[in-house]
Design a protein around this motif. Structure first.
Motif, mmCIF file in Angstrom:
data_model
loop_
_atom_site.group_PDB
_atom_site.id
_atom_site.type_symbol
_atom_site.label_atom_id
_atom_site.label_comp_id
_atom_site.label_asym_id
_atom_site.label_seq_id
_atom_site.Cartn_x
_atom_site.Cartn_y
_atom_site.Cartn_z
ATOM 1 N N GLN A 31 20.592 13.709 26.778
ATOM 2 C CA GLN A 31 21.191 13.693 28.193
ATOM 3 C C GLN A 31 22.239 14.766 28.133
ATOM 4 N N GLY A 32 21.916 15.997 29.263
ATOM 5 C CA GLY A 32 22.938 16.955 29.315
ATOM 6 C C GLY A 32 23.229 17.293 30.741
ATOM 7 N N SER A 35 27.707 19.764 28.891
ATOM 8 C CA SER A 35 27.879 18.790 27.547
ATOM 9 C C SER A 35 26.241 18.311 27.462
ATOM 10 N N LYS A 61 24.532 15.007 25.186
ATOM 11 C CA LYS A 61 24.579 13.732 24.157
ATOM 12 C C LYS A 61 23.343 13.284 23.495
ATOM 13 N N ARG A 62 23.459 12.897 22.604
ATOM 14 C CA ARG A 62 22.301 12.152 22.156
ATOM 15 C C ARG A 62 22.655 10.468 22.135
ATOM 16 N N LEU A 63 21.867 10.023 22.689
ATOM 17 C CA LEU A 63 22.088 8.464 22.925
ATOM 18 C C LEU A 63 21.068 7.704 22.110
ATOM 19 N N MET A 106 26.524 6.582 22.791
ATOM 20 C CA MET A 106 26.740 7.844 22.379
ATOM 21 C C MET A 106 26.638 7.977 21.174
ATOM 22 N N ASP A 113 25.937 11.364 19.445
ATOM 23 C CA ASP A 113 26.259 12.642 19.009
ATOM 24 C C ASP A 113 26.861 13.110 20.423
ATOM 25 N N GLN A 114 27.920 14.248 20.331
ATOM 26 C CA GLN A 114 28.148 14.673 21.737
ATOM 27 C C GLN A 114 28.628 16.268 21.368
ATOM 28 N N LYS A 124 30.425 19.786 23.533
ATOM 29 C CA LYS A 124 30.670 20.450 24.904
ATOM 30 C C LYS A 124 31.239 21.737 24.643
#
Length: 188
Positions: free
Chosen positions: A109-110, A131, A133-135, A140, A142-143, A145
């Motif tokens: 998700q970005g 940003s 993210k891997r959900l 979350m 990983d993230q 930015k």
């Protein structure tokens, strides 16, 4: 600021962090065969050239891929692959979301001022206060930015790029929060 930490050194550091961030699942392959659903206040279609322009509250859905923004441009190549370019507004940024192949509840998700996605190469670029993210199970894992984030799903490669006019005093220009691979693997 340490003079050894040049922009090139920092870019290399973030490439390494991106490689640590990568996991071994890929984009949902079933998305390739799904129809594209487009919604916007205005849609302009050139079916001969396979070009679509969207204006106002853009929503693009293709399988598990969901892209939103204010204005968008989509080009379809002769093999049927889409190149999507969507921009947001200061009030409502552009966004991208896709389910990952494998685990049922894993998503990428970005968001950013601009989202571009090349379905053929499975390459995503988020630009402008971006940003990614891997959900997993909506939590979350990983993230990343930064000003610009590039994600190559085929090579499992992440890169955070600072603005071209970045100055050493502006650092840090990127941030990564990475879950330990062992813990993330065990939770799957």
């Amino acid at each position: 600021m340490n003079p050894l930490l040049t922009r090139t050194t920092l870019q290399g550091l973030f490439v390494i962090l991106g490689l640590l961030f990568a996991n071994y699942s890929f984009a949902e392959k079933a998305d390739q065969d799904k129809p594209v659903i487009l919604e916007a206040e205005k849609v302009s279609v050139n079916d001969v050239k396979q070009v679509y322009d969207l204006n106002g509250q853009v929503l693009l859905i293709k399988g598990s891929i969901v892209v939103t923004g204010e204005d968008g441009h989509i080009t379809v190549d002769p093999q049927g692959y889409e190149f999507v370019d969507v921009v947001g507004t200061p009030e409502a940024v552009a966004s991208f979301r896709q389910r990952r192949e494998g685990l049922a509840d894993e998503f990428m998700q970005g968001r950013g001022a601009q989202v571009t996605y090349d379905a053929k190469s499975e390459f995503l670029t988020l630009t402008g206060d971006a940003s990614l993210k891997r959900l997993l199970n909506m939590q979350m894992i990983d993230q990343l930015k930064g000003w610009q984030i590039e994600y190559d799903d085929v090579k499992q490669y992440y890169r955070v790029v600072p603005p071209k006019d970045a100055k050493p005093e502006d650092l840090p220009l990127a941030r990564a929060i990475l879950s330990p691979r062992r813990k993330a693997t065990l939770e799957k």
